[in-house]
Design a protein around this motif. Sequence first.
Motif, short mmCIF file in Angstrom:
data_model
loop_
_atom_site.label_atom_id
_atom_site.label_comp_id
_atom_site.label_asym_id
_atom_site.label_seq_id
_atom_site.Cartn_x
_atom_site.Cartn_y
_atom_site.Cartn_z
N TYR A 1 -2.70 -3.46 -0.66
CA TYR A 1 -2.15 -4.56 0.14
C TYR A 1 -2.89 -4.68 1.48
CZ TYR A 1 1.22 -7.10 3.04
OH TYR A 1 1.81 -7.99 3.90
N ALA A 2 -3.10 -3.54 2.16
CA ALA A 2 -3.82 -3.57 3.43
C ALA A 2 -5.26 -4.01 3.25
CB ALA A 2 -3.77 -2.19 4.09
N LEU A 3 -5.88 -3.59 2.16
CA LEU A 3 -7.26 -3.99 1.90
C LEU A 3 -7.37 -5.49 1.67
CD1 LEU A 3 -10.17 -3.03 1.47
CD2 LEU A 3 -9.63 -2.72 -0.95
N SER A 4 -6.40 -6.07 0.98
CA SER A 4 -6.43 -7.52 0.76
C SER A 4 -6.28 -8.28 2.07
CB SER A 4 -5.33 -7.92 -0.22
OG SER A 4 -4.04 -7.70 0.35
N GLY A 16 -5.00 -6.87 -10.15
CA GLY A 16 -5.28 -5.75 -11.05
C GLY A 16 -5.04 -4.42 -10.39
N GLY A 17 -5.42 -4.30 -9.10
CA GLY A 17 -5.14 -3.08 -8.36
C GLY A 17 -3.65 -2.83 -8.19
N ARG A 70 3.13 10.59 -7.78
CA ARG A 70 3.96 9.40 -7.64
C ARG A 70 3.91 8.87 -6.21
NH1 ARG A 70 10.23 10.25 -7.17
NH2 ARG A 70 9.33 11.09 -5.24
N ASP A 71 3.98 9.81 -5.25
CA ASP A 71 3.89 9.39 -3.85
C ASP A 71 2.50 8.84 -3.52
OD1 ASP A 71 6.47 10.31 -3.66
OD2 ASP A 71 5.91 12.25 -2.78
N LEU A 72 1.45 9.44 -4.09
CA LEU A 72 0.10 8.92 -3.86
C LEU A 72 -0.07 7.53 -4.45
CD1 LEU A 72 -2.14 12.09 -4.49
CD2 LEU A 72 -1.65 10.96 -2.30
N SER A 73 0.56 7.28 -5.58
CA SER A 73 0.48 5.95 -6.18
C SER A 73 1.16 4.91 -5.30
CB SER A 73 1.11 5.96 -7.58
OG SER A 73 0.45 6.88 -8.43
N ILE A 74 2.26 5.30 -4.66
CA ILE A 74 2.92 4.37 -3.74
C ILE A 74 2.02 4.07 -2.56
CG2 ILE A 74 4.87 4.10 -2.18
CD1 ILE A 74 6.52 5.80 -4.13
N PHE A 75 1.34 5.09 -2.03
CA PHE A 75 0.40 4.85 -0.93
C PHE A 75 -0.79 4.00 -1.37
CE2 PHE A 75 2.48 8.64 0.97
CZ PHE A 75 2.77 8.11 2.21
N CYS A 76 -1.15 4.13 -2.65
CA CYS A 76 -2.24 3.28 -3.16
C CYS A 76 -1.84 1.81 -3.18
CB CYS A 76 -2.64 3.74 -4.57
SG CYS A 76 -3.55 5.29 -4.60
N ILE A 77 -0.58 1.53 -3.50
CA ILE A 77 -0.10 0.14 -3.45
C ILE A 77 -0.21 -0.40 -2.03
CG2 ILE A 77 1.93 -1.32 -3.72
CD1 ILE A 77 2.81 0.44 -5.99
N ILE A 78 0.21 0.43 -1.06
CA ILE A 78 0.10 0.01 0.34
C ILE A 78 -1.37 -0.18 0.74
CG2 ILE A 78 0.61 0.67 2.72
CD1 ILE A 78 3.00 2.24 1.63
#
Length: 261
Positions: A205-208, A126-127, A194-202
Amino acid sequence: MSIRLHIYRLLLLILLMTVGNGAQAQDVQTERPKAQQHREATPDSLGNRVAVKDDRADIDAVVDSLIADSSHLVGTPKQDVQLDLTEVKVQRWVPDSKRALWLALAIPGGGQIYNRKYWKIPIIYGGFLGCIYAVNWNNSMYRDYSQAYIDIMDSDPNTQSYMNFLPSNYDVKGNMQRLKDIFKRKKDYYRRYRDLSIFCIIGVYALSVVDAYVDAELSSFEINDDLSMKIHPAILNDAKRYVAGSGMNGNSYGIGCSLHF
């Protein structure tokens, strides 16, 4: 005559006593097998019928056999309990933290599946979906405002994509400089998010990955009564606050917190 009479009476008394003792002995011998049969039919504590004899050696042998049988039966449940505890220890599964780490790095959510924490999978994906949607939305808006800013900055009358953001009959020439500033701010705004959203994806992923590793490490962590936290009043001694002759002491009162491991 009197002497003979007394002799006859004495012989008759002896004869009667002899007959009475013989009858009593016969009654005792008749009742004795019944009592012995009753004792032989008496069941012991294990539900077996034990033949009880008058012989002392036979009685001791029977008692010894009963004790041996009871000790065998008492030892059997203990062995069963030990086998059950061994099976429980064998069936307990503890994940490997390194394997969970590599699976989480290879596949998003793979570490959570390996740790058998399936309820975390919808949260992780979901994230990811939310961040991907934010990237697409902000990137779409950035491209539109970027193209409008490019069109309003040139002198070509055929490029007027910025008019899609303005109402009809809007005075463009009178507000040209203001429109240029607005489109520039909008373009930069959506590019930043948009750039912050890309960092949120990373970040998701790191949190998982971190969650999978930590969860596997803490799976073997035992919490017992030795872990405790206590809050209690405390008195702190501060010698710097003491001033001679002023009546002030160097003690401070507060609340102390202690952790016991």
